[in-house]
Design a protein around this motif. Structure first.
Motif, PDB file in Angstrom:
ATOM      1  N   GLY A  37    -114.362  43.607  14.021  1.00  0.00           N
ATOM      2  CA  GLY A  37    -113.529  44.806  14.092  1.00  0.00           C
ATOM      3  C   GLY A  37    -112.051  44.470  14.038  1.00  0.00           C
ATOM      4  O   GLY A  37    -111.258  45.172  13.400  1.00  0.00           O
ATOM      5  N   ASP A  38    -111.663  43.381  14.714  1.00  0.00           N
ATOM      6  CA  ASP A  38    -110.268  42.959  14.680  1.00  0.00           C
ATOM      7  C   ASP A  38    -109.829  42.608  13.263  1.00  0.00           C
ATOM      8  O   ASP A  38    -108.710  42.926  12.846  1.00  0.00           O
ATOM      9  CB  ASP A  38    -110.059  41.740  15.583  1.00  0.00           C
ATOM     10  CG  ASP A  38    -110.084  42.080  17.062  1.00  0.00           C
ATOM     11  OD1 ASP A  38    -109.984  43.277  17.400  1.00  0.00           O
ATOM     12  OD2 ASP A  38    -110.206  41.153  17.871  1.00  0.00           O
ATOM     13  N   LEU A  39    -110.704  41.948  12.518  1.00  0.00           N
ATOM     14  CA  LEU A  39    -110.362  41.575  11.144  1.00  0.00           C
ATOM     15  C   LEU A  39    -110.212  42.806  10.257  1.00  0.00           C
ATOM     16  O   LEU A  39    -109.325  42.856   9.395  1.00  0.00           O
ATOM     17  CB  LEU A  39    -111.422  40.620  10.587  1.00  0.00           C
ATOM     18  CG  LEU A  39    -111.401  39.225  11.225  1.00  0.00           C
ATOM     19  CD1 LEU A  39    -112.693  38.466  10.911  1.00  0.00           C
ATOM     20  CD2 LEU A  39    -110.188  38.434  10.745  1.00  0.00           C
ATOM     21  N   ALA A  40    -111.068  43.805  10.466  1.00  0.00           N
ATOM     22  CA  ALA A  40    -110.903  45.065   9.735  1.00  0.00           C
ATOM     23  C   ALA A  40    -109.551  45.697  10.057  1.00  0.00           C
ATOM     24  O   ALA A  40    -108.853  46.213   9.176  1.00  0.00           O
ATOM     25  CB  ALA A  40    -112.041  46.024  10.074  1.00  0.00           C
ATOM     26  N   ARG A  41    -109.163  45.634  11.336  1.00  0.00           N
ATOM     27  CA  ARG A  41    -107.855  46.176  11.737  1.00  0.00           C
ATOM     28  C   ARG A  41    -106.723  45.403  11.073  1.00  0.00           C
ATOM     29  O   ARG A  41    -105.739  45.993  10.631  1.00  0.00           O
ATOM     30  CB  ARG A  41    -107.720  46.099  13.251  1.00  0.00           C
ATOM     31  CG  ARG A  41    -106.458  46.779  13.791  1.00  0.00           C
ATOM     32  CD  ARG A  41    -106.239  46.439  15.260  1.00  0.00           C
ATOM     33  NE  ARG A  41    -105.899  45.029  15.416  1.00  0.00           N
ATOM     34  CZ  ARG A  41    -106.317  44.252  16.408  1.00  0.00           C
ATOM     35  NH1 ARG A  41    -107.139  44.720  17.334  1.00  0.00           N
ATOM     36  NH2 ARG A  41    -105.954  42.993  16.476  1.00  0.00           N
ATOM     37  N   HIS A  42    -106.848  44.087  10.958  1.00  0.00           N
ATOM     38  CA  HIS A  42    -105.811  43.284  10.305  1.00  0.00           C
ATOM     39  C   HIS A  42    -105.638  43.714   8.845  1.00  0.00           C
ATOM     40  O   HIS A  42    -104.507  43.801   8.339  1.00  0.00           O
ATOM     41  CB  HIS A  42    -106.169  41.802  10.349  1.00  0.00           C
ATOM     42  CG  HIS A  42    -106.150  41.201  11.723  1.00  0.00           C
ATOM     43  ND1 HIS A  42    -105.398  41.721  12.758  1.00  0.00           N
ATOM     44  CD2 HIS A  42    -106.790  40.113  12.231  1.00  0.00           C
ATOM     45  CE1 HIS A  42    -105.566  40.982  13.840  1.00  0.00           C
ATOM     46  NE2 HIS A  42    -106.415  40.000  13.551  1.00  0.00           N
ATOM     47  N   GLU A  95    -122.105  49.512  13.913  1.00  0.00           N
ATOM     48  CA  GLU A  95    -121.948  50.657  13.010  1.00  0.00           C
ATOM     49  C   GLU A  95    -120.473  51.031  12.868  1.00  0.00           C
ATOM     50  O   GLU A  95    -119.998  51.337  11.758  1.00  0.00           O
ATOM     51  CB  GLU A  95    -122.752  51.847  13.538  1.00  0.00           C
ATOM     52  CG  GLU A  95    -124.256  51.667  13.400  1.00  0.00           C
ATOM     53  CD  GLU A  95    -125.048  52.726  14.152  1.00  0.00           C
ATOM     54  OE1 GLU A  95    -126.256  52.862  13.875  1.00  0.00           O
ATOM     55  OE2 GLU A  95    -124.474  53.410  15.023  1.00  0.00           O
ATOM     56  N   GLN A  96    -119.746  50.994  13.972  1.00  0.00           N
ATOM     57  CA  GLN A  96    -118.323  51.331  13.916  1.00  0.00           C
ATOM     58  C   GLN A  96    -117.539  50.280  13.130  1.00  0.00           C
ATOM     59  O   GLN A  96    -116.596  50.609  12.410  1.00  0.00           O
ATOM     60  CB  GLN A  96    -117.771  51.485  15.329  1.00  0.00           C
ATOM     61  CG  GLN A  96    -118.308  52.715  16.048  1.00  0.00           C
ATOM     62  CD  GLN A  96    -117.641  52.958  17.391  1.00  0.00           C
ATOM     63  OE1 GLN A  96    -116.605  52.387  17.709  1.00  0.00           O
ATOM     64  NE2 GLN A  96    -118.237  53.817  18.193  1.00  0.00           N
ATOM     65  N   VAL A  97    -117.931  49.026  13.250  1.00  0.00           N
ATOM     66  CA  VAL A  97    -117.271  47.972  12.480  1.00  0.00           C
ATOM     67  C   VAL A  97    -117.548  48.146  10.990  1.00  0.00           C
ATOM     68  O   VAL A  97    -116.647  47.939  10.163  1.00  0.00           O
ATOM     69  CB  VAL A  97    -117.738  46.588  12.973  1.00  0.00           C
ATOM     70  CG1 VAL A  97    -117.317  45.489  11.993  1.00  0.00           C
ATOM     71  CG2 VAL A  97    -117.160  46.294  14.346  1.00  0.00           C
ATOM     72  N   ALA A  98    -118.763  48.518  10.632  1.00  0.00           N
ATOM     73  CA  ALA A  98    -119.088  48.739   9.217  1.00  0.00           C
ATOM     74  C   ALA A  98    -118.235  49.858   8.643  1.00  0.00           C
ATOM     75  O   ALA A  98    -117.735  49.766   7.505  1.00  0.00           O
ATOM     76  CB  ALA A  98    -120.575  49.054   9.059  1.00  0.00           C
ATOM     77  N   VAL A  99    -118.053  50.923   9.403  1.00  0.00           N
ATOM     78  CA  VAL A  99    -117.182  52.021   8.959  1.00  0.00           C
ATOM     79  C   VAL A  99    -115.742  51.526   8.840  1.00  0.00           C
ATOM     80  O   VAL A  99    -115.029  51.840   7.878  1.00  0.00           O
ATOM     81  CB  VAL A  99    -117.272  53.209   9.940  1.00  0.00           C
ATOM     82  CG1 VAL A  99    -116.203  54.254   9.611  1.00  0.00           C
ATOM     83  CG2 VAL A  99    -118.656  53.844   9.887  1.00  0.00           C
ATOM     84  N   ALA A 100    -115.315  50.710   9.806  1.00  0.00           N
ATOM     85  CA  ALA A 100    -113.933  50.228   9.830  1.00  0.00           C
ATOM     86  C   ALA A 100    -113.610  49.363   8.618  1.00  0.00           C
ATOM     87  O   ALA A 100    -112.564  49.544   7.976  1.00  0.00           O
ATOM     88  CB  ALA A 100    -113.668  49.452  11.121  1.00  0.00           C
ATOM     89  N   ILE A 101    -114.485  48.415   8.278  1.00  0.00           N
ATOM     90  CA  ILE A 101    -114.174  47.532   7.146  1.00  0.00           C
ATOM     91  C   ILE A 101    -114.240  48.307   5.830  1.00  0.00           C
ATOM     92  O   ILE A 101    -113.462  48.031   4.899  1.00  0.00           O
ATOM     93  CB  ILE A 101    -115.107  46.295   7.132  1.00  0.00           C
ATOM     94  CG1 ILE A 101    -114.571  45.225   6.177  1.00  0.00           C
ATOM     95  CG2 ILE A 101    -116.534  46.672   6.785  1.00  0.00           C
ATOM     96  CD1 ILE A 101    -113.231  44.644   6.554  1.00  0.00           C
ATOM     97  N   ASP A 102    -115.128  49.272   5.750  1.00  0.00           N
ATOM     98  CA  ASP A 102    -115.191  50.112   4.548  1.00  0.00           C
ATOM     99  C   ASP A 102    -113.887  50.891   4.381  1.00  0.00           C
ATOM    100  O   ASP A 102    -113.282  50.909   3.296  1.00  0.00           O
ATOM    101  CB  ASP A 102    -116.384  51.062   4.647  1.00  0.00           C
ATOM    102  CG  ASP A 102    -116.577  51.882   3.379  1.00  0.00           C
ATOM    103  OD1 ASP A 102    -116.196  51.405   2.293  1.00  0.00           O
ATOM    104  OD2 ASP A 102    -117.090  53.010   3.465  1.00  0.00           O
ATOM    105  N   GLU A 127    -113.079  43.196  -4.823  1.00  0.00           N
ATOM    106  CA  GLU A 127    -114.446  42.662  -4.833  1.00  0.00           C
ATOM    107  C   GLU A 127    -114.790  42.038  -3.485  1.00  0.00           C
ATOM    108  O   GLU A 127    -115.905  42.217  -2.974  1.00  0.00           O
ATOM    109  CB  GLU A 127    -114.598  41.630  -5.945  1.00  0.00           C
ATOM    110  CG  GLU A 127    -116.024  41.172  -6.151  1.00  0.00           C
ATOM    111  CD  GLU A 127    -116.200  40.265  -7.354  1.00  0.00           C
ATOM    112  OE1 GLU A 127    -117.330  39.747  -7.539  1.00  0.00           O
ATOM    113  OE2 GLU A 127    -115.220  40.047  -8.098  1.00  0.00           O
ATOM    114  N   MET A 128    -113.844  41.322  -2.891  1.00  0.00           N
ATOM    115  CA  MET A 128    -114.087  40.748  -1.564  1.00  0.00           C
ATOM    116  C   MET A 128    -114.319  41.854  -0.532  1.00  0.00           C
ATOM    117  O   MET A 128    -115.175  41.715   0.352  1.00  0.00           O
ATOM    118  CB  MET A 128    -112.898  39.885  -1.132  1.00  0.00           C
ATOM    119  CG  MET A 128    -112.770  38.566  -1.864  1.00  0.00           C
ATOM    120  SD  MET A 128    -111.522  37.455  -1.116  1.00  0.00           S
ATOM    121  CE  MET A 128    -112.417  36.846   0.325  1.00  0.00           C
ATOM    122  N   GLY A 129    -113.569  42.938  -0.640  1.00  0.00           N
ATOM    123  CA  GLY A 129    -113.755  44.058   0.278  1.00  0.00           C
ATOM    124  C   GLY A 129    -115.137  44.665   0.158  1.00  0.00           C
ATOM    125  O   GLY A 129    -115.770  45.022   1.174  1.00  0.00           O
TER     126      GLY A 129
END
Length: 229
Positions: A94-99, A21-28, A123-125
């Motif tokens: 999560g690391d990729l969202a941080r990048h 759930e935290q990763v989903a928030v992070a990438i968004d 669109e990729m995001g």
């Protein structure tokens, strides 16, 4: 003793779900920051990644403790081992969202890209965020149809990633060197995010079915073939 084991297994699943759930928030947030040059959102993602890392460490401790104390077999062993592998995969997401957030922060107050590349990365995001939300639902439900949907959406990300190279080749003269570097890196980050989503889907397939072959080669109609872990 069995009741304690059951509670600890449930806690393992709950912590993994919280991580996802935290990763989903992070990438968004990260992809929104990339699209809109929102410095606050980018910094929130970077700061929040520490909590995701802490959750992975907690999950690792829980899983190793369960293996050492309970010595699970059969289905229980599959659940614990899958939990350990899933936590590592979700942490990498999560690391990729941080990048992505790092790039957004580094180009503030401008956006990292403009024009067709900006539209494509947007669109990729959106696709990466969709995959992350499906991963959350998959961990909640273990619905293998969701796993198939993740594979389909990752195929979309793969196609968009290939399109990003075409844009660089076609429009590279209109882009700065930094924009080209950012475009290549961001495309890779988002494409890999989808690949890790597929890894989660295949791990859940194995968890549910116990069939490692099916999990490794679970390709939906129109798919591109097995993905890397």
């Amino acid at each position: 003793m069995r009741q304690v084991f059951k509670q600890e297994m449930e806690q393992l699943g709950q912590d993994l779900l919280q991580m996802a759930e935290q990763v989903a928030v992070a990438i968004d947030k990260a992809t929104t920051a990339l699209r809109t040059a929102d410095l606050t959102l980018a910094e929130e993602v970077i700061d929040a990644d520490r909590q995701i890392d802490r959750l992975e460490a907690t999950l690792d401790d829980q899983g190793i403790s369960l293996l050492a104390r309970q010595q699970p077999v059969a289905t229980d062993l599959r659940v614990v081992v899958s939990g350990l592998r899933l936590s590592a995969t979700v942490e990498r997401m999560g690391d990729l969202a941080r990048h992505v957030a790092y790039v957004a922060r580094g180009r503030y107050p401008e956006t990292a890209t403009t024009g067709p590349m900006h539209d494509l990365l947007t669109e990729m995001g959106e696709q990466a965020t969709k995959v992350a939300r499906q991963v959350v639902r998959l961990l909640e439900t273990r619905d293998l149809q969701l796993g198939a949907a993740i594979e389909r959406d990752d195929d979309v990300l793969d196609r968009l990633h290939r399109r990003s190279f075409e844009i660089v080749l076609d429009d590279g003269v209109a882009m700065t060197r930094q924009q080209i570097v950012d475009a290549v890196l961001l495309g890779r980050y988002l494409e890999r995010f989808g690949d890790h989503g597929v890894s989660v889907a295949r791990r859940i397939t194995f968890l549910v079915t116990g069939d490692a072959t099916r999990a490794a080669h679970h390709v939906v109609e129109g798919g591109q073939g097995p993905h890397r872990d």
